[in-house]
Design a protein around this motif. Structure first.
Motif, PDB file in Angstrom:
ATOM      1  N   ALA A   1     -11.501   7.946  16.325  1.00  0.00           N
ATOM      2  CA  ALA A   1     -10.116   8.419  16.301  1.00  0.00           C
ATOM      3  C   ALA A   1     -10.034   9.943  16.258  1.00  0.00           C
ATOM      4  CB  ALA A   1      -9.396   7.834  15.089  1.00  0.00           C
ATOM      5  N   GLY A   2     -11.077  10.585  15.728  1.00  0.00           N
ATOM      6  CA  GLY A   2     -11.043  12.037  15.567  1.00  0.00           C
ATOM      7  C   GLY A   2     -10.495  12.448  14.213  1.00  0.00           C
ATOM      8  N   ALA A   3     -10.490  11.508  13.256  1.00  0.00           N
ATOM      9  CA  ALA A   3      -9.993  11.805  11.908  1.00  0.00           C
ATOM     10  C   ALA A   3     -10.957  12.740  11.191  1.00  0.00           C
ATOM     11  CB  ALA A   3      -9.832  10.507  11.114  1.00  0.00           C
ATOM     12  N   ASP A   4     -10.449  13.437  10.191  1.00  0.00           N
ATOM     13  CA  ASP A   4     -11.267  14.387   9.444  1.00  0.00           C
ATOM     14  C   ASP A   4     -12.162  13.702   8.425  1.00  0.00           C
ATOM     15  OD1 ASP A   4     -10.140  17.231  10.236  1.00  0.00           O
ATOM     16  OD2 ASP A   4      -8.478  15.815  10.155  1.00  0.00           O
ATOM     17  N   THR A   5     -11.692  12.587   7.872  1.00  0.00           N
ATOM     18  CA  THR A   5     -12.474  11.819   6.923  1.00  0.00           C
ATOM     19  C   THR A   5     -11.889  10.420   6.862  1.00  0.00           C
ATOM     20  OG1 THR A   5     -13.483  11.839   4.697  1.00  0.00           O
ATOM     21  CG2 THR A   5     -11.162  12.502   4.850  1.00  0.00           C
ATOM     22  N   PHE A   6     -12.415   9.587   5.972  1.00  0.00           N
ATOM     23  CA  PHE A   6     -11.930   8.209   5.887  1.00  0.00           C
ATOM     24  C   PHE A   6     -11.940   7.734   4.445  1.00  0.00           C
ATOM     25  CE2 PHE A   6     -16.474   7.989   6.473  1.00  0.00           C
ATOM     26  CZ  PHE A   6     -16.880   7.004   5.565  1.00  0.00           C
ATOM     27  N   LEU A   7     -11.197   6.661   4.227  1.00  0.00           N
ATOM     28  CA  LEU A   7     -11.101   6.024   2.915  1.00  0.00           C
ATOM     29  C   LEU A   7     -11.074   4.516   3.156  1.00  0.00           C
ATOM     30  CD1 LEU A   7     -10.597   6.248  -0.172  1.00  0.00           C
ATOM     31  CD2 LEU A   7      -8.151   6.367   0.356  1.00  0.00           C
ATOM     32  N   ALA A   8     -12.080   3.826   2.620  1.00  0.00           N
ATOM     33  CA  ALA A   8     -12.167   2.380   2.814  1.00  0.00           C
ATOM     34  C   ALA A   8     -11.224   1.659   1.850  1.00  0.00           C
ATOM     35  CB  ALA A   8     -13.603   1.915   2.614  1.00  0.00           C
ATOM     36  N   LYS A   9     -10.530   0.643   2.358  1.00  0.00           N
ATOM     37  CA  LYS A   9      -9.706  -0.212   1.515  1.00  0.00           C
ATOM     38  C   LYS A   9     -10.555  -1.403   1.090  1.00  0.00           C
ATOM     39  CE  LYS A   9      -5.373   0.531   4.063  1.00  0.00           C
ATOM     40  NZ  LYS A   9      -4.421  -0.159   4.938  1.00  0.00           N
TER      41      LYS A   9
ATOM     42  N   ILE B   1       0.848  -1.203   0.000  1.00  0.00           N
ATOM     43  CA  ILE B   1       0.000   0.000   0.000  1.00  0.00           C
ATOM     44  C   ILE B   1       0.879   1.246   0.000  1.00  0.00           C
ATOM     45  CG2 ILE B   1      -1.633   1.359   1.378  1.00  0.00           C
ATOM     46  CD1 ILE B   1      -3.326  -0.875   0.899  1.00  0.00           C
ATOM     47  N   LEU B   2       1.929   1.233   0.814  1.00  0.00           N
ATOM     48  CA  LEU B   2       2.832   2.389   0.871  1.00  0.00           C
ATOM     49  C   LEU B   2       3.463   2.643  -0.496  1.00  0.00           C
ATOM     50  CD1 LEU B   2       4.641   1.880   4.301  1.00  0.00           C
ATOM     51  CD2 LEU B   2       2.775   3.466   3.764  1.00  0.00           C
ATOM     52  N   SER B   3       3.895   1.590  -1.161  1.00  0.00           N
ATOM     53  CA  SER B   3       4.524   1.735  -2.481  1.00  0.00           C
ATOM     54  C   SER B   3       3.549   2.293  -3.512  1.00  0.00           C
ATOM     55  CB  SER B   3       5.055   0.385  -2.972  1.00  0.00           C
ATOM     56  OG  SER B   3       6.072  -0.067  -2.137  1.00  0.00           O
ATOM     57  N   ILE B   4       2.348   1.740  -3.543  1.00  0.00           N
ATOM     58  CA  ILE B   4       1.335   2.198  -4.502  1.00  0.00           C
ATOM     59  C   ILE B   4       0.973   3.654  -4.253  1.00  0.00           C
ATOM     60  CG2 ILE B   4      -1.084   1.900  -5.196  1.00  0.00           C
ATOM     61  CD1 ILE B   4      -0.615  -1.161  -4.600  1.00  0.00           C
ATOM     62  N   CYS B   5       0.683   3.979  -2.999  1.00  0.00           N
ATOM     63  CA  CYS B   5       0.305   5.362  -2.665  1.00  0.00           C
ATOM     64  C   CYS B   5       1.445   6.330  -2.958  1.00  0.00           C
ATOM     65  CB  CYS B   5      -0.116   5.467  -1.207  1.00  0.00           C
ATOM     66  SG  CYS B   5      -1.696   4.679  -0.837  1.00  0.00           S
ATOM     67  N   THR B   6       2.671   5.922  -2.641  1.00  0.00           N
ATOM     68  CA  THR B   6       3.827   6.780  -2.912  1.00  0.00           C
ATOM     69  C   THR B   6       3.932   7.064  -4.400  1.00  0.00           C
ATOM     70  OG1 THR B   6       5.026   5.988  -0.971  1.00  0.00           O
ATOM     71  CG2 THR B   6       6.340   6.968  -2.737  1.00  0.00           C
ATOM     72  N   TYR B   7       3.832   6.038  -5.211  1.00  0.00           N
ATOM     73  CA  TYR B   7       3.926   6.212  -6.661  1.00  0.00           C
ATOM     74  C   TYR B   7       2.841   7.162  -7.169  1.00  0.00           C
ATOM     75  CZ  TYR B   7       3.820   5.294 -11.630  1.00  0.00           C
ATOM     76  OH  TYR B   7       3.813   5.465 -12.991  1.00  0.00           O
ATOM     77  N   ILE B   8       1.605   6.922  -6.776  1.00  0.00           N
ATOM     78  CA  ILE B   8       0.474   7.745  -7.243  1.00  0.00           C
ATOM     79  C   ILE B   8       0.647   9.198  -6.815  1.00  0.00           C
ATOM     80  CG2 ILE B   8      -2.012   8.161  -6.960  1.00  0.00           C
ATOM     81  CD1 ILE B   8      -2.248   5.039  -6.598  1.00  0.00           C
ATOM     82  N   LEU B   9       0.976   9.396  -5.547  1.00  0.00           N
ATOM     83  CA  LEU B   9       1.025  10.764  -5.015  1.00  0.00           C
ATOM     84  C   LEU B   9       2.256  11.531  -5.486  1.00  0.00           C
ATOM     85  CD1 LEU B   9      -0.402   9.973  -1.502  1.00  0.00           C
ATOM     86  CD2 LEU B   9      -1.560  11.120  -3.397  1.00  0.00           C
ATOM     87  N   GLU B  10       3.378  10.855  -5.663  1.00  0.00           N
ATOM     88  CA  GLU B  10       4.546  11.545  -6.212  1.00  0.00           C
ATOM     89  C   GLU B  10       4.283  12.010  -7.638  1.00  0.00           C
ATOM     90  OE1 GLU B  10       7.875   8.900  -5.579  1.00  0.00           O
ATOM     91  OE2 GLU B  10       8.282   9.781  -3.598  1.00  0.00           O
ATOM     92  N   GLU B  11       3.509  11.231  -8.389  1.00  0.00           N
ATOM     93  CA  GLU B  11       3.120  11.639  -9.746  1.00  0.00           C
ATOM     94  C   GLU B  11       2.301  12.926  -9.732  1.00  0.00           C
ATOM     95  OE1 GLU B  11       3.679  10.166 -13.003  1.00  0.00           O
ATOM     96  OE2 GLU B  11       5.324   9.360 -11.806  1.00  0.00           O
ATOM     97  N   GLN B  12       1.611  13.166  -8.633  1.00  0.00           N
ATOM     98  CA  GLN B  12       0.793  14.378  -8.488  1.00  0.00           C
ATOM     99  C   GLN B  12       1.550  15.518  -7.818  1.00  0.00           C
ATOM    100  OE1 GLN B  12      -2.740  13.265  -6.352  1.00  0.00           O
ATOM    101  NE2 GLN B  12      -3.706  12.492  -8.198  1.00  0.00           N
ATOM    102  N   GLY B  13       2.835  15.319  -7.586  1.00  0.00           N
ATOM    103  CA  GLY B  13       3.641  16.397  -7.033  1.00  0.00           C
ATOM    104  C   GLY B  13       3.750  16.425  -5.516  1.00  0.00           C
TER     105      GLY B  13
END
Length: 118
Positions: free
Chosen positions: A95-103, A14-26
């Motif tokens: 938890a007090g999170a601002d929002t969530f994302l289901a896997k 998950i870390l690798s996938i998210c890193t790749y996607i988000l680095e592509e977005q700057g």
């Protein structure tokens, strides 16, 4: 503040996938496979957004999110709680999170949720 994101998840895929996607977005992506010393990590990274997994060593995402949100200077950092747990909405609220994302999530969903808080 730069587009810096902190992702805490013990799943390295998950870390690798998210890193790749988000680095592509700057985004400048920082990852951790645990939530040890989470306040020091936040101080060091100074993220604009945090993605926090629920089942993460040591102490879990709920405690880590609550710790971050209890500090005046950090409580303004949006935290997106993400998990494969069926009860993600109530866990994020606890938890007090601002929002969530289901896997599992798709790329567009990840991008949309991050854009909604950043």
């Amino acid at each position: 503040m730069s587009k810096r994101i902190l992702i805490c998840d013990d799943d390295t895929d998950i870390l690798s996938i998210c890193t790749y996607i988000l680095e592509e977005q700057g985004w400048e992506v920082h990852t951790r496979t645990h939530c040890n010393d989470i306040l020091n990590v936040v101080e060091e990274v100074q993220p604009k957004v945090i993605l926090m997994d629920n089942w993460i060593p040591d102490g879990g995402g709920i405690k880590a999110t609550q710790a971050i949100k209890s500090v005046e200077q950090y409580k303004v950092i949006p935290i997106i709680y993400f998990s494969a747990n069926n009860d993600i909405k109530s866990l994020a609220k606890e938890a007090g999170a601002d929002t969530f994302l289901a896997k599992p999530f798709d790329i567009e969903e990840l991008e949309r949720v991050i854009a909604s808080v950043s």
